[in-house]
Scaffold this motif. Structure first.
Motif, PDB file in Angstrom:
ATOM      1  N   ARG A 249       0.862  -1.322   0.139  1.00 16.69           N
ATOM      2  CA  ARG A 249       0.057   0.008  -0.071  1.00 16.69           C
ATOM      3  C   ARG A 249       1.014   1.234   0.044  1.00 16.69           C
ATOM      4  O   ARG A 249       0.622   2.465   0.332  1.00 16.69           O
ATOM      5  CB  ARG A 249      -1.032  -0.138   1.070  1.00 16.69           C
ATOM      6  CG  ARG A 249      -2.134  -0.977   1.235  1.00 16.69           C
ATOM      7  CD  ARG A 249      -2.970  -1.083   2.243  1.00 16.69           C
ATOM      8  NE  ARG A 249      -4.344  -1.682   2.274  1.00 16.69           N
ATOM      9  CZ  ARG A 249      -4.183  -3.258   2.112  1.00 16.69           C
ATOM     10  NH1 ARG A 249      -3.279  -3.961   2.251  1.00 16.69           N
ATOM     11  NH2 ARG A 249      -5.308  -3.670   2.122  1.00 16.69           N
TER      12      ARG A 249
ATOM     13  N   THR B 281      -6.842   3.821  -8.609  1.00 19.36           N
ATOM     14  CA  THR B 281      -7.718   3.699  -7.191  1.00 19.36           C
ATOM     15  C   THR B 281      -6.748   3.407  -6.010  1.00 19.36           C
ATOM     16  O   THR B 281      -7.095   4.054  -4.886  1.00 19.36           O
ATOM     17  CB  THR B 281      -8.738   2.430  -7.664  1.00 19.36           C
ATOM     18  OG1 THR B 281      -9.419   2.799  -8.783  1.00 19.36           O
ATOM     19  CG2 THR B 281      -9.610   2.075  -6.235  1.00 19.36           C
ATOM     20  N   TRP B 282      -5.868   2.517  -6.046  1.00 19.57           N
ATOM     21  CA  TRP B 282      -5.094   2.224  -4.976  1.00 19.57           C
ATOM     22  C   TRP B 282      -4.122   3.708  -4.568  1.00 19.57           C
ATOM     23  O   TRP B 282      -3.963   3.845  -3.351  1.00 19.57           O
ATOM     24  CB  TRP B 282      -4.018   1.319  -5.210  1.00 19.57           C
ATOM     25  CG  TRP B 282      -4.881   0.024  -5.498  1.00 19.57           C
ATOM     26  CD1 TRP B 282      -6.037  -0.377  -5.104  1.00 19.57           C
ATOM     27  CD2 TRP B 282      -4.460  -1.267  -6.014  1.00 19.57           C
ATOM     28  NE1 TRP B 282      -6.281  -1.891  -5.326  1.00 19.57           N
ATOM     29  CE2 TRP B 282      -5.329  -2.282  -5.797  1.00 19.57           C
ATOM     30  CE3 TRP B 282      -3.037  -1.470  -6.805  1.00 19.57           C
ATOM     31  CZ2 TRP B 282      -5.159  -3.627  -6.453  1.00 19.57           C
ATOM     32  CZ3 TRP B 282      -2.993  -3.043  -7.107  1.00 19.57           C
ATOM     33  CH2 TRP B 282      -3.869  -3.888  -6.982  1.00 19.57           C
ATOM     34  N   TYR B 283      -3.773   4.306  -5.548  1.00 17.50           N
ATOM     35  CA  TYR B 283      -3.152   5.550  -5.214  1.00 17.50           C
ATOM     36  C   TYR B 283      -4.101   6.473  -4.695  1.00 17.50           C
ATOM     37  O   TYR B 283      -3.473   7.188  -3.665  1.00 17.50           O
ATOM     38  CB  TYR B 283      -2.496   6.222  -6.645  1.00 17.50           C
ATOM     39  CG  TYR B 283      -1.739   7.438  -6.294  1.00 17.50           C
ATOM     40  CD1 TYR B 283      -0.551   7.482  -6.157  1.00 17.50           C
ATOM     41  CD2 TYR B 283      -2.270   8.723  -6.544  1.00 17.50           C
ATOM     42  CE1 TYR B 283       0.182   8.592  -5.693  1.00 17.50           C
ATOM     43  CE2 TYR B 283      -1.568   9.915  -6.187  1.00 17.50           C
ATOM     44  CZ  TYR B 283      -0.536  10.011  -5.668  1.00 17.50           C
ATOM     45  OH  TYR B 283       0.447  11.023  -5.371  1.00 17.50           O
ATOM     46  N   LEU B 284      -5.287   6.656  -5.066  1.00 14.58           N
ATOM     47  CA  LEU B 284      -6.100   7.749  -4.390  1.00 14.58           C
ATOM     48  C   LEU B 284      -6.490   7.224  -2.945  1.00 14.58           C
ATOM     49  O   LEU B 284      -6.528   8.026  -2.024  1.00 14.58           O
ATOM     50  CB  LEU B 284      -7.445   7.731  -5.226  1.00 14.58           C
ATOM     51  CG  LEU B 284      -7.170   8.569  -6.774  1.00 14.58           C
ATOM     52  CD1 LEU B 284      -8.474   8.539  -7.452  1.00 14.58           C
ATOM     53  CD2 LEU B 284      -6.754  10.090  -6.619  1.00 14.58           C
ATOM     54  N   ARG B 285      -6.427   5.870  -2.964  1.00 11.38           N
ATOM     55  CA  ARG B 285      -7.091   5.302  -1.405  1.00 11.38           C
ATOM     56  C   ARG B 285      -5.718   5.360  -0.554  1.00 11.38           C
ATOM     57  O   ARG B 285      -6.130   5.786   0.712  1.00 11.38           O
ATOM     58  CB  ARG B 285      -7.596   3.952  -1.744  1.00 11.38           C
ATOM     59  CG  ARG B 285      -7.999   3.404  -0.488  1.00 11.38           C
ATOM     60  CD  ARG B 285      -8.516   1.954  -0.898  1.00 11.38           C
ATOM     61  NE  ARG B 285      -8.955   1.350   0.612  1.00 11.38           N
ATOM     62  CZ  ARG B 285      -9.306   0.274   0.752  1.00 11.38           C
ATOM     63  NH1 ARG B 285      -9.198  -0.601  -0.228  1.00 11.38           N
ATOM     64  NH2 ARG B 285      -9.643  -0.330   1.755  1.00 11.38           N
ATOM     65  N   PHE B 286      -4.607   5.173  -1.005  1.00 10.01           N
ATOM     66  CA  PHE B 286      -3.648   4.662  -0.108  1.00 10.01           C
ATOM     67  C   PHE B 286      -2.726   6.144   0.199  1.00 10.01           C
ATOM     68  O   PHE B 286      -1.787   6.292   1.180  1.00 10.01           O
ATOM     69  CB  PHE B 286      -2.880   3.683  -0.408  1.00 10.01           C
ATOM     70  CG  PHE B 286      -3.634   2.300  -0.284  1.00 10.01           C
ATOM     71  CD1 PHE B 286      -4.437   2.007   0.740  1.00 10.01           C
ATOM     72  CD2 PHE B 286      -3.572   1.699  -1.571  1.00 10.01           C
ATOM     73  CE1 PHE B 286      -5.328   0.867   0.602  1.00 10.01           C
ATOM     74  CE2 PHE B 286      -4.186   0.301  -1.384  1.00 10.01           C
ATOM     75  CZ  PHE B 286      -5.230   0.068  -0.429  1.00 10.01           C
TER      76      PHE B 286
ATOM     77  N   LEU C 238      -5.773  10.568  -0.633  1.00 10.28           N
ATOM     78  CA  LEU C 238      -6.644  10.831   0.221  1.00 10.28           C
ATOM     79  C   LEU C 238      -6.457  11.069   1.665  1.00 10.28           C
ATOM     80  O   LEU C 238      -6.582  11.715   2.372  1.00 10.28           O
ATOM     81  CB  LEU C 238      -7.878   9.929  -0.022  1.00 10.28           C
ATOM     82  CG  LEU C 238      -8.607   9.967  -1.276  1.00 10.28           C
ATOM     83  CD1 LEU C 238      -9.860   8.816  -1.478  1.00 10.28           C
ATOM     84  CD2 LEU C 238      -9.318  11.385  -1.416  1.00 10.28           C
ATOM     85  N   PRO C 239      -5.202   9.872   1.997  1.00  8.27           N
ATOM     86  CA  PRO C 239      -5.030  10.010   3.535  1.00  8.27           C
ATOM     87  C   PRO C 239      -4.320  11.495   3.472  1.00  8.27           C
ATOM     88  O   PRO C 239      -4.238  12.163   4.635  1.00  8.27           O
ATOM     89  CB  PRO C 239      -4.035   8.905   3.637  1.00  8.27           C
ATOM     90  CG  PRO C 239      -4.490   8.009   2.679  1.00  8.27           C
ATOM     91  CD  PRO C 239      -4.944   8.759   1.605  1.00  8.27           C
TER      92      PRO C 239
ATOM     93  N   ARG D 157      -6.681  14.018   3.975  1.00 10.29           N
ATOM     94  CA  ARG D 157      -7.447  14.073   5.396  1.00 10.29           C
ATOM     95  C   ARG D 157      -6.446  14.484   6.622  1.00 10.29           C
ATOM     96  O   ARG D 157      -6.911  15.197   7.605  1.00 10.29           O
ATOM     97  CB  ARG D 157      -8.027  12.656   5.871  1.00 10.29           C
ATOM     98  CG  ARG D 157      -9.047  12.050   4.955  1.00 10.29           C
ATOM     99  CD  ARG D 157      -9.351  10.836   5.471  1.00 10.29           C
ATOM    100  NE  ARG D 157      -9.984  10.100   4.363  1.00 10.29           N
ATOM    101  CZ  ARG D 157      -9.546   8.934   4.133  1.00 10.29           C
ATOM    102  NH1 ARG D 157      -8.461   8.162   4.749  1.00 10.29           N
ATOM    103  NH2 ARG D 157     -10.093   8.393   2.832  1.00 10.29           N
TER     104      ARG D 157
END
Length: 139
Positions: free
Chosen positions: A32, A80-85, A88-89, A92
């Motif tokens: 990740r 998708t994984w780039y945005l998620r891991f 976006l973190p 936030r």
């Protein structure tokens, strides 16, 4: 025989290209850690694949369809994984380029240690590879 040679070459190259991409996908999903990837590159790769689909899927079905479908899926997963891991973190946490630099500086100034459960403390939210690099610089 000559008519099937291009199809055989297409099948072989599809297997080779897809096989070369699978380890990257596995590592990205397992760790990740996608910090070394560029959001711009991932967006352009997905856009290029979508536009290229108009051409590829206008051809007769064959190995190129399989290879292109694999590329469509793999670039979509990576984005998708780039945005998620990664993306976006950071959003936030409110971390921009300056916040990331100040986090690294404070982590280097206070190398941290291990709490009573054996978990690293004082390291911020850096990836394991970055922590390992920092520990190497501090020694």
């Amino acid at each position: 025989m000559l008519a099937s040679l291009p199809v055989l070459a297409g099948i072989a190259s599809t297997a080779i290209f897809a096989g070369s991409t699978v380890p990257m996908l596995g590592k990205a999903l397992r760790t990740r850690n996608l910090g070394s990837y560029s959001l711009g590159n991932l967006l352009l790769a997905n856009a290029g694949n979508l536009v290229h689909s108009v051409y590829v899927f206008s051809l007769e079905p064959g190995p190129l369809w399989a290879l292109h479908s694999f590329y469509l899926a793999s670039t979509a997963f990576m984005l998708t994984w780039y945005l998620r891991f990664e993306f976006l973190p950071q959003r936030r946490r409110g971390a921009g380029p300056d916040a990331a630099a100040s986090t690294e500086e404070s982590d280097q100034a206070q190398p941290g240690g291990v709490d009573h459960d054996g978990a690293a403390v004082g390291q911020g939210e850096l990836g394991q590879d970055r922590r390992d690099m920092m520990v190497g610089r501090l020694r």
